[in-house]
Scaffold this motif. Sequence first.
Motif, PDB file in Angstrom:
ATOM      1  N   ALA A 109       0.844   8.585  -9.448  1.00  0.00           N
ATOM      2  CA  ALA A 109      -0.145   7.287  -9.268  1.00  0.00           C
ATOM      3  C   ALA A 109      -1.247   7.768  -8.510  1.00  0.00           C
ATOM      4  CB  ALA A 109       1.083   6.346  -9.327  1.00  0.00           C
ATOM      5  N   CYS A 110      -0.788   8.349  -7.581  1.00  0.00           N
ATOM      6  CA  CYS A 110      -1.423   8.260  -5.595  1.00  0.00           C
ATOM      7  C   CYS A 110      -1.259  10.353  -5.541  1.00  0.00           C
ATOM      8  CB  CYS A 110      -1.545   7.752  -4.897  1.00  0.00           C
ATOM      9  SG  CYS A 110      -0.955   6.110  -5.253  1.00  0.00           S
ATOM     10  N   LYS A 111      -1.906  10.528  -4.803  1.00  0.00           N
ATOM     11  CA  LYS A 111      -2.473  11.631  -4.634  1.00  0.00           C
ATOM     12  C   LYS A 111      -0.978  11.763  -3.483  1.00  0.00           C
ATOM     13  CE  LYS A 111      -7.143  12.247  -4.648  1.00  0.00           C
ATOM     14  NZ  LYS A 111      -8.430  12.728  -3.618  1.00  0.00           N
ATOM     15  N   PRO A 112      -0.706  13.611  -2.960  1.00  0.00           N
ATOM     16  CA  PRO A 112       0.504  13.283  -2.050  1.00  0.00           C
ATOM     17  C   PRO A 112       0.021  12.956  -1.050  1.00  0.00           C
ATOM     18  CG  PRO A 112      -0.137  15.912  -2.936  1.00  0.00           C
ATOM     19  CD  PRO A 112      -1.307  14.396  -3.635  1.00  0.00           C
ATOM     20  N   TYR A 113       1.055  12.139  -0.410  1.00  0.00           N
ATOM     21  CA  TYR A 113       0.851  11.883   0.596  1.00  0.00           C
ATOM     22  C   TYR A 113       0.617  10.281   0.476  1.00  0.00           C
ATOM     23  CZ  TYR A 113       3.038  15.127   3.378  1.00  0.00           C
ATOM     24  OH  TYR A 113       4.040  15.853   4.240  1.00  0.00           O
ATOM     25  N   GLY A 114       0.246   9.543  -1.022  1.00  0.00           N
ATOM     26  CA  GLY A 114      -0.060   8.375  -0.728  1.00  0.00           C
ATOM     27  C   GLY A 114       0.771   7.563  -0.845  1.00  0.00           C
ATOM     28  N   ILE A 115       0.502   6.080  -0.903  1.00  0.00           N
ATOM     29  CA  ILE A 115       1.127   5.268  -1.071  1.00  0.00           C
ATOM     30  C   ILE A 115       1.015   4.230  -2.486  1.00  0.00           C
ATOM     31  CG2 ILE A 115       2.464   3.090  -0.955  1.00  0.00           C
ATOM     32  CD1 ILE A 115       3.222   5.011   2.344  1.00  0.00           C
ATOM     33  N   CYS A 116       1.857   4.028  -3.231  1.00  0.00           N
ATOM     34  CA  CYS A 116       1.055   3.228  -4.332  1.00  0.00           C
ATOM     35  C   CYS A 116       1.780   1.466  -4.115  1.00  0.00           C
ATOM     36  CB  CYS A 116       1.851   3.259  -5.768  1.00  0.00           C
ATOM     37  SG  CYS A 116       0.640   2.753  -7.263  1.00  0.00           S
ATOM     38  N   THR A 117       0.661   0.548  -4.361  1.00  0.00           N
ATOM     39  CA  THR A 117       1.214  -0.685  -3.729  1.00  0.00           C
ATOM     40  C   THR A 117       1.356  -1.479  -4.704  1.00  0.00           C
ATOM     41  OG1 THR A 117      -0.877  -1.485  -3.555  1.00  0.00           O
ATOM     42  CG2 THR A 117      -1.048   0.094  -1.415  1.00  0.00           C
ATOM     43  N   LEU A 118       2.199  -3.384  -3.695  1.00  0.00           N
ATOM     44  CA  LEU A 118       2.199  -3.864  -5.175  1.00  0.00           C
ATOM     45  C   LEU A 118       0.700  -4.374  -6.367  1.00  0.00           C
ATOM     46  CD1 LEU A 118       4.783  -5.825  -3.168  1.00  0.00           C
ATOM     47  CD2 LEU A 118       5.133  -4.346  -4.637  1.00  0.00           C
ATOM     48  N   SER A 119      -0.375  -3.937  -5.201  1.00  0.00           N
ATOM     49  CA  SER A 119      -1.427  -4.063  -6.322  1.00  0.00           C
ATOM     50  C   SER A 119      -2.108  -3.297  -7.066  1.00  0.00           C
ATOM     51  CB  SER A 119      -2.518  -4.848  -5.339  1.00  0.00           C
ATOM     52  OG  SER A 119      -2.467  -5.747  -4.688  1.00  0.00           O
ATOM     53  N   ASP A 120      -1.341  -2.133  -6.815  1.00  0.00           N
ATOM     54  CA  ASP A 120      -1.407  -0.963  -7.980  1.00  0.00           C
ATOM     55  C   ASP A 120      -3.133   0.410  -7.405  1.00  0.00           C
ATOM     56  OD1 ASP A 120       0.673  -1.341  -9.654  1.00  0.00           O
ATOM     57  OD2 ASP A 120      -0.496  -2.205 -10.852  1.00  0.00           O
ATOM     58  N   VAL A 121      -2.308   0.036  -5.608  1.00  0.00           N
ATOM     59  CA  VAL A 121      -3.461  -0.013  -5.183  1.00  0.00           C
ATOM     60  C   VAL A 121      -3.467   1.657  -4.110  1.00  0.00           C
ATOM     61  CG1 VAL A 121      -5.482  -0.249  -3.542  1.00  0.00           C
ATOM     62  CG2 VAL A 121      -5.223  -1.412  -4.987  1.00  0.00           C
ATOM     63  N   CYS A 122      -3.656   2.595  -4.228  1.00  0.00           N
ATOM     64  CA  CYS A 122      -3.496   3.750  -3.391  1.00  0.00           C
ATOM     65  C   CYS A 122      -3.288   3.508  -1.876  1.00  0.00           C
ATOM     66  CB  CYS A 122      -4.033   5.179  -3.857  1.00  0.00           C
ATOM     67  SG  CYS A 122      -2.966   5.559  -5.595  1.00  0.00           S
ATOM     68  N   SER A 123      -2.428   3.624  -1.050  1.00  0.00           N
ATOM     69  CA  SER A 123      -3.304   3.739   0.612  1.00  0.00           C
ATOM     70  C   SER A 123      -2.584   4.873   0.549  1.00  0.00           C
ATOM     71  CB  SER A 123      -2.213   2.588   0.654  1.00  0.00           C
ATOM     72  OG  SER A 123      -1.919   2.916   2.303  1.00  0.00           O
ATOM     73  N   CYS A 124      -2.139   5.432   2.291  1.00  0.00           N
ATOM     74  CA  CYS A 124      -2.464   6.683   2.689  1.00  0.00           C
ATOM     75  C   CYS A 124      -1.610   7.002   3.844  1.00  0.00           C
ATOM     76  CB  CYS A 124      -3.773   7.519   2.710  1.00  0.00           C
ATOM     77  SG  CYS A 124      -5.006   7.961   1.360  1.00  0.00           S
ATOM     78  N   ILE A 125      -1.108   7.712   4.155  1.00  0.00           N
ATOM     79  CA  ILE A 125       0.034   8.023   4.736  1.00  0.00           C
ATOM     80  C   ILE A 125      -0.783   8.782   6.071  1.00  0.00           C
ATOM     81  CG2 ILE A 125       2.175   8.741   5.587  1.00  0.00           C
ATOM     82  CD1 ILE A 125       3.734   8.407   3.678  1.00  0.00           C
ATOM     83  N   ARG A 126      -1.010   8.583   6.757  1.00  0.00           N
ATOM     84  CA  ARG A 126      -1.816   9.727   7.772  1.00  0.00           C
ATOM     85  C   ARG A 126      -1.120   9.952   8.673  1.00  0.00           C
ATOM     86  NH1 ARG A 126      -7.964   7.154   7.872  1.00  0.00           N
ATOM     87  NH2 ARG A 126      -8.207   6.174   5.485  1.00  0.00           N
ATOM     88  N   PHE A 127      -1.692  11.056   9.315  1.00  0.00           N
ATOM     89  CA  PHE A 127      -0.621  11.730  10.651  1.00  0.00           C
ATOM     90  C   PHE A 127      -0.988  11.857  11.916  1.00  0.00           C
ATOM     91  CE2 PHE A 127       1.891  13.231   7.211  1.00  0.00           C
ATOM     92  CZ  PHE A 127       3.048  13.789   7.422  1.00  0.00           C
ATOM     93  N   ILE A 128      -0.779  11.344  13.164  1.00  0.00           N
ATOM     94  CA  ILE A 128      -1.045  11.155  14.681  1.00  0.00           C
ATOM     95  C   ILE A 128      -1.183  13.070  15.144  1.00  0.00           C
ATOM     96  CG2 ILE A 128      -0.971  10.526  16.483  1.00  0.00           C
ATOM     97  CD1 ILE A 128      -0.614   8.268  16.097  1.00  0.00           C
ATOM     98  N   THR A 129      -1.914  13.743  14.738  1.00  0.00           N
ATOM     99  CA  THR A 129      -1.794  15.494  15.394  1.00  0.00           C
ATOM    100  C   THR A 129      -2.688  15.951  16.981  1.00  0.00           C
ATOM    101  OG1 THR A 129      -3.650  16.388  14.347  1.00  0.00           O
ATOM    102  CG2 THR A 129      -1.511  16.230  12.967  1.00  0.00           C
ATOM    103  N   ARG A 130      -2.014  16.887  17.342  1.00  0.00           N
ATOM    104  CA  ARG A 130      -3.001  17.091  18.354  1.00  0.00           C
ATOM    105  C   ARG A 130      -4.202  17.435  18.746  1.00  0.00           C
ATOM    106  NH1 ARG A 130       0.050  21.862  17.241  1.00  0.00           N
ATOM    107  NH2 ARG A 130       2.556  21.822  18.311  1.00  0.00           N
TER     108      ARG A 130
END
Length: 456
Positions: A286-307
């Motif tokens: 439903a969403c790309k890797p590291y994506g989250i499908c919300t209750l509204s069927d909209v894709c959000s993203c998990i983002r990392f804080i790196t160096r």
Amino acid sequence: MKLYLFVFLIHLFTNGLCISDVHIGYKVILAVPMEYISGFTGRAFIMGTNQMVLNFRVGLSVESVEQKYSCSLDVFLGDLKVWSSGHFSRFYTTETCVLELTQNGDLQLKGQNEVVGWKTGTSAQGVQRLHLLRSGNLVLVDAFEQIKWQSFNFPTNIMLWGQRLNVKTHLTSFPANSTSFFSFEIQQDKIALYLNAGKLKYSYWEFKPSDNRNITFIQVGSKGLNLFGDKYTKIARIPSRRLEPLRFLALGNETGNLGLYYYSPDNAKFEASFLAINTTCDLPWACKPYGICTLSDVCSCIRFITRDGMNSGCSNGTSEKFCGKKNAEMVELTGVTTVLRGPLAKANVSKEKCGSLCLDDCNCVASLYSNLELECFVYGLVIGVKQVGWGSGLSYMVKVPKGSGGQNGKSSGLKKWVLVVVGVADGLIIVLVLGLLYYYVIHKGRKNLQDTDNTS
């Protein structure tokens, strides 16, 4: 000259198609364009059935794929491709695409310089002809009508009406621009859908017959998908939700969803009468890797804080493997789970131990813990993630570089960011609803007050 030959063959076979078999010694040649043409498809139909609604047809095809040309033998139901010799492995060629039923009874696809790219392997078995059955099964038979090879034994992503699949066989489909693939598998105790990524394999839907009865084979009937046990006894059925007879079962290439399909004459197309998964967020892709499908069927993203700062690519995740408590930490994403289920990593463990199992495994990127069953599952990819309501009893944890999750993953910039982004779409809807409700209450209150004053 070669291009003119190609056009002539297309005209000949599409307008004069009436035969359902060809004999040994048969040969047809398609010319391949000298220059690459994006979106190019050339096809010569060589056989067909004569049926009331939709005919099956067999075609020799040349198609442009990734700056090359593939050569394949295909079976069509109407305009829908239901079987292909190139489903698992494409045969790329230049100059010519040749189909030949040799005098020895071997059906072959050949390219330039007589290079064989695909064959049935039926030499010296007495094969006399290639025949297309009314079921859509393409068969090679001998003089006694005994089948020596059949397309039904090499299923792709579609299972036709009347086709039978035994235990330990499967359908497969391949999403575009991905190394992962979907599979529909028939096992002794269940039928199930899987996402396959390298050596990793995760289920996301299953159906089990009642009373723990074992499956021997499955078959698409007019009214549903039938499951059979020992002695050809029907033990279960997934019913169609339409009166029209079914034509096939299909595993979607892009979604991985399983469906039963009938033909609608009114709409002149195939339509689903049953889908295994009816909610967008329950689909693994439903969403790309590291994506989250919300209750509204909209894709959000998990983002990392790196160096180098925040990684803004939803599908990137992290560019390097990291493991061990010195280099990584686990961050729990509240109100989030995954539709994928992998092999059980360990039972009767705590949530902290479940996180440690993933931390110590360099190939693990996430883990799922069941607070009710005390079970731990580990994952080699972050996909199929969706937002759920509170109190699900599941804890989904993502591995992040050390320092990305704050102190011990409790005061997490990542966690806070995810919560904000996951809730942003639903939050906007809630704000909008509350705003309208507030406007309605205030406006109505003022109107009632005004009416009271006027009455006074």
